[in-house]
Write a protein that holds these residues in place. Structure first.
Motif, PDB file in Angstrom:
ATOM      1  N   MET A   1      -0.919  -4.142 -13.351  1.00 21.91           N
ATOM      2  CA  MET A   1       0.209  -4.746 -12.639  1.00 21.91           C
ATOM      3  C   MET A   1       1.249  -3.687 -12.313  1.00 21.91           C
ATOM      4  N   ARG A   2       1.605  -2.913 -13.381  1.00 25.49           N
ATOM      5  CA  ARG A   2       2.641  -1.898 -13.156  1.00 25.49           C
ATOM      6  C   ARG A   2       2.122  -0.772 -12.248  1.00 25.49           C
ATOM      7  N   VAL A   3       0.853  -0.410 -12.454  1.00 27.70           N
ATOM      8  CA  VAL A   3       0.264   0.645 -11.626  1.00 27.70           C
ATOM      9  C   VAL A   3       0.276   0.219 -10.160  1.00 27.70           C
ATOM     10  N   ALA A   4      -0.080  -1.050  -9.938  1.00 26.18           N
ATOM     11  CA  ALA A   4      -0.102  -1.563  -8.555  1.00 26.18           C
ATOM     12  C   ALA A   4       1.306  -1.555  -7.958  1.00 26.18           C
ATOM     13  N   ASP A   5       2.288  -1.844  -8.827  1.00 24.78           N
ATOM     14  CA  ASP A   5       3.680  -1.866  -8.372  1.00 24.78           C
ATOM     15  C   ASP A   5       4.125  -0.477  -7.906  1.00 24.78           C
ATOM     16  N   VAL A   6       3.818   0.524  -8.771  1.00 27.01           N
ATOM     17  CA  VAL A   6       4.174   1.915  -8.439  1.00 27.01           C
ATOM     18  C   VAL A   6       3.460   2.335  -7.161  1.00 27.01           C
ATOM     19  N   ARG A   7       2.193   1.934  -7.055  1.00 26.63           N
ATOM     20  CA  ARG A   7       1.405   2.319  -5.896  1.00 26.63           C
ATOM     21  C   ARG A   7       2.001   1.732  -4.616  1.00 26.63           C
ATOM     22  N   ALA A   8       2.434   0.482  -4.701  1.00 26.88           N
ATOM     23  CA  ALA A   8       3.026  -0.165  -3.522  1.00 26.88           C
ATOM     24  C   ALA A   8       4.313   0.555  -3.116  1.00 26.88           C
ATOM     25  N   ARG A   9       5.090   0.936  -4.107  1.00 29.30           N
ATOM     26  CA  ARG A   9       6.339   1.655  -3.781  1.00 29.30           C
ATOM     27  C   ARG A   9       6.062   2.990  -3.128  1.00 29.30           C
ATOM     28  N   LEU A  10       5.076   3.717  -3.703  1.00 25.28           N
ATOM     29  CA  LEU A  10       4.718   5.025  -3.141  1.00 25.28           C
ATOM     30  C   LEU A  10       4.241   4.861  -1.704  1.00 25.28           C
ATOM     31  N   GLU A  11       3.458   3.800  -1.470  1.00 27.23           N
ATOM     32  CA  GLU A  11       2.941   3.585  -0.115  1.00 27.23           C
ATOM     33  C   GLU A  11       4.079   3.301   0.860  1.00 27.23           C
ATOM     34  N   ARG A  12       5.051   2.494   0.372  1.00 24.94           N
ATOM     35  CA  ARG A  12       6.205   2.195   1.233  1.00 24.94           C
ATOM     36  C   ARG A  12       6.980   3.460   1.573  1.00 24.94           C
ATOM     37  N   LEU A  13       7.178   4.292   0.536  1.00 25.93           N
ATOM     38  CA  LEU A  13       7.900   5.553   0.734  1.00 25.93           C
ATOM     39  C   LEU A  13       7.158   6.440   1.727  1.00 25.93           C
ATOM     40  N   GLY A  14       5.827   6.543   1.505  1.00 29.67           N
ATOM     41  CA  GLY A  14       5.018   7.393   2.374  1.00 29.67           C
ATOM     42  C   GLY A  14       5.044   6.907   3.803  1.00 29.67           C
ATOM     43  N   SER A  15       4.902   5.595   4.003  1.00 26.37           N
ATOM     44  CA  SER A  15       4.871   5.094   5.381  1.00 26.37           C
ATOM     45  C   SER A  15       6.240   5.250   6.033  1.00 26.37           C
ATOM     46  N   GLY A  16       7.318   5.114   5.214  1.00 23.40           N
ATOM     47  CA  GLY A  16       8.660   5.325   5.768  1.00 23.40           C
ATOM     48  C   GLY A  16       8.830   6.743   6.264  1.00 23.40           C
ATOM     49  N   VAL A  17       8.400   7.718   5.429  1.00 20.30           N
ATOM     50  CA  VAL A  17       8.545   9.131   5.812  1.00 20.30           C
ATOM     51  C   VAL A  17       7.696   9.419   7.042  1.00 20.30           C
ATOM     52  N   THR A  18       6.431   8.939   7.010  1.00 18.20           N
ATOM     53  CA  THR A  18       5.544   9.189   8.148  1.00 18.20           C
ATOM     54  C   THR A  18       6.137   8.608   9.426  1.00 18.20           C
ATOM     55  N   PHE A  19       6.718   7.404   9.316  1.00 21.09           N
ATOM     56  CA  PHE A  19       7.304   6.754  10.485  1.00 21.09           C
ATOM     57  C   PHE A  19       8.402   7.618  11.097  1.00 21.09           C
ATOM     58  N   HIS A  20       9.295   8.158  10.213  1.00 25.70           N
ATOM     59  CA  HIS A  20      10.413   8.941  10.741  1.00 25.70           C
ATOM     60  C   HIS A  20       9.952  10.274  11.309  1.00 25.70           C
TER      61      HIS A  20
END
Lengths: 268, 104
Positions: A1-20
Motif C-alpha cells: 500500500m505504502r509502496v504504491a503510494d510512493v510510486r504514485a507520487r513519484l509518477e505524478r512528479l515525473g509527469s509534471g516535470v516532463t510536461f513542463h
C-alpha cells in the motif's frame, strides 16, 4: 500500500516535470518558427504598427503616471536617508541610478506584462477558441506569421521605449519633489547626476535589460495565447499564467543581468 | 480606429521614446561631456591611491581635464600605476599632478 503510494507520487512528479520540459521545448520551437516566419510582419510593417499602438501607445498612461510617482517617492525616501549623512546633494545620483539601472526596466516590464502581455494572450487565445486561427490555416494564411509575429515584434519594439520613458518621467518626478518641493540645490542635483551616471555602463545596460524583458514578456504572452486550451476557462488560465510567469521571468532575468553587468569590473 | 490615426500615435510614441532616451543620455548621463579631441595618456605612480577609482575626473585648477582610464598594480615597484587620459591643451598638468587633484 505504502509502496504504491510512493510510486504514485513519484509518477505524478515525473509527469509534471516532463510536461513542463515538453512545454519549454515547444515554446522554444515556437519562438524559432516565429522569428523565421516574421517576414510578413516586417514587410507589411503596418501590421506591426497597429500592434505597437495596442502594446505601446495604450500602455503610455500607466507607464508615465507610475514612473512619475516612483520617482517622487524615491526622492522623498532618498532625501530622508541621505540628509542623515549630510549627503542630500547626492539625491539626483540616487534617483537617476535607481531608475536607470533597476526600477525603470523592472517596473516598466512588470506593468507591461500585466497591461499588454495579458491582452495579447487573451486576444490570441480567444482567436484560437473561436477557431479564427484554424480558419486562417484553411485559407493558406499562416496564423503565426499573420497574427502572432506582428504582436511579438510590436511588444519587443515597444518595451525599451516604455522603459526609457518610465526612467525619464521618474527622474523628472524626482526633480519636482527633490528640487522644487524639498529644496535641494538644482545645480548639485543635475551635475552630480551627470558625473555619476555613465552612458555605457548605466544607461545602455538599462536599455539592454528592457530589451531582454520585452522579448521575454512578449514571447511568454504570445506562446500562452497560442497554446491556450480553446475554452473560456483555458483562455482565462492562460492569461493568469502569462502575468505570473512573465513577472517571475523578469525578476529572475533581472538578477542574472545585474550580476553580469554591475558586479566586478571597473564599476565598484 | 482610422489607419492614419494609429500611424500618427505610433509616430508620436516612437518620437517620445527616443526623446526619453536622448534625455537620459544627454541630461542624466555624461554623453555631452565626452571630448572628441585627441587625447593622450599620462601615467603616474602612487604609494597609495586612497579611494581613487577608474573614470574619476582629473582636475587642474578645478576644471575637469580628463578621466582616470585605468588603475593597475606595478609588480616591480609595488606601487599603484594610474593611467589617465587628458586632452593635449592641458599639457601643463604633468605626472606630478597630485592624487588629491585626481580625486577632487
Amino acid at each position: 500500500m505504502r509502496v504504491a503510494d510512493v510510486r504514485a507520487r513519484l509518477e505524478r512528479l515525473g509527469s509534471g516535470v516532463t510536461f513542463h520540459v515538453l512545454r519549454l521545448g515547444f515554446a522554444s520551437r515556437f519562438l524559432a518558427y516565429l522569428v523565421l516566419h516574421s517576414g510578413t510582419a516586417l514587410r507589411r510593417f503596418r501590421l506591426t504598427t497597429a500592434e505597437i499602438y495596442f502594446a505601446g501607445v495604450l500602455s503610455l498612461i500607466i507607464i508615465l503616471v507610475s514612473g512619475m510617482f516612483v520617482g517622487m517617492v524615491l526622492a522623498l525616501q532618498g532625501y530622508e536617508t541621505l540628509q542623515r549623512f549630510g549627503a542630500s546633494e547626492s539625491l539626483g545620483v540616487l534617483v537617476a541610478l535607481s531608475l536607470v539601472r533597476e526600477l525603470g526596466p523592472v517596473v516598466a516590464g512588470l506593468l507591461f506584462a500585466s497591461r499588454a502581455g495579458s491582452a495579447i494572450t487573451a486576444e490570441i487565445g480567444l482567436m484560437k477558441a473561436t477557431e479564427q486561427l484554424s480558419a486562417m490555416e484553411m485559407m493558406a494564411v499562416d496564423p503565426i506569421a499573420r497574427v502572432v509575429a506582428p504582436r511579438f515584434w510590436g511588444g519587443v519594439l515597444s518595451m525599451p521605449l516604455l522603459a526609457a520613458l518610465f526612467s525619464a518621467t521618474g527622474i523628472f518626478g524626482g526633480y519636482v519633489v527633490g528640487v522644487q518641493l524639498i529644496g535641494v540645490d538644482a545645480g548639485a542635483f543635475w551635475s552630480q547626476m551627470q558625473a555619476a551616471v555613465d552612458v555605457r555602463n548605466d544607461i545602455l545596460n538599462g536599455v539592454i535589460k528592457s530589451l531582454v524583458f520585452g522579448i521575454a514578456v512578449t514571447w511568454i504572452a504570445v506562446f500562452e495565447g497560442y497554446d491556450a486550451p480553446p475554452t473560456a476557462e483555458g483562455v482565462s488560465g492562460a492569461t493568469t499564467r502569462t502575468v505570473v510567469t512573465s513577472s517571475l521571468a523578469i525578476l529572475f532575468l533581472d538578477f542574472i543581468l545585474t550580476a553580469l553587468m554591475f558586479t566586478g569590473g571597473t564599476h565598484q | 480606429m482610422n489607419r492614419s490615426t494609429i500611424d500618427l500615435w505610433v509616430g508620436v510614441f516612437v518620437v517620445a521614446g527616443i526623446a526619453g532616451l536622448l534625455f537620459l543620455a544627454l541630461k542624466v548621463g555624461n554623453l555631452a561631456s565626452f571630448s572628441t579631441s585627441q587625447m593622450y595618456q599620462v601615467q603616474a605612480k602612487f604609494a597609495n591611491i586612497g579611494g581613487l577609482k577608474a573614470r574619476a575626473p582629473v582636475k587642474s585648477a578645478g576644471v575637469v581635464i580628463g578621466r582616470v582610464a585605468d588603475i593597475r598594480f606595478d609588480n616591480e615597484s609595488y606601487e599603484a600605476l594610474v593611467a589617465r587620459s587628458s586632452p593635449p591643451a592641458s599639457s601643463a598638468s604633468s605626472t606630478s599632478a597630485s592624487k588629491r587633484a585626481a580625486t577632487a
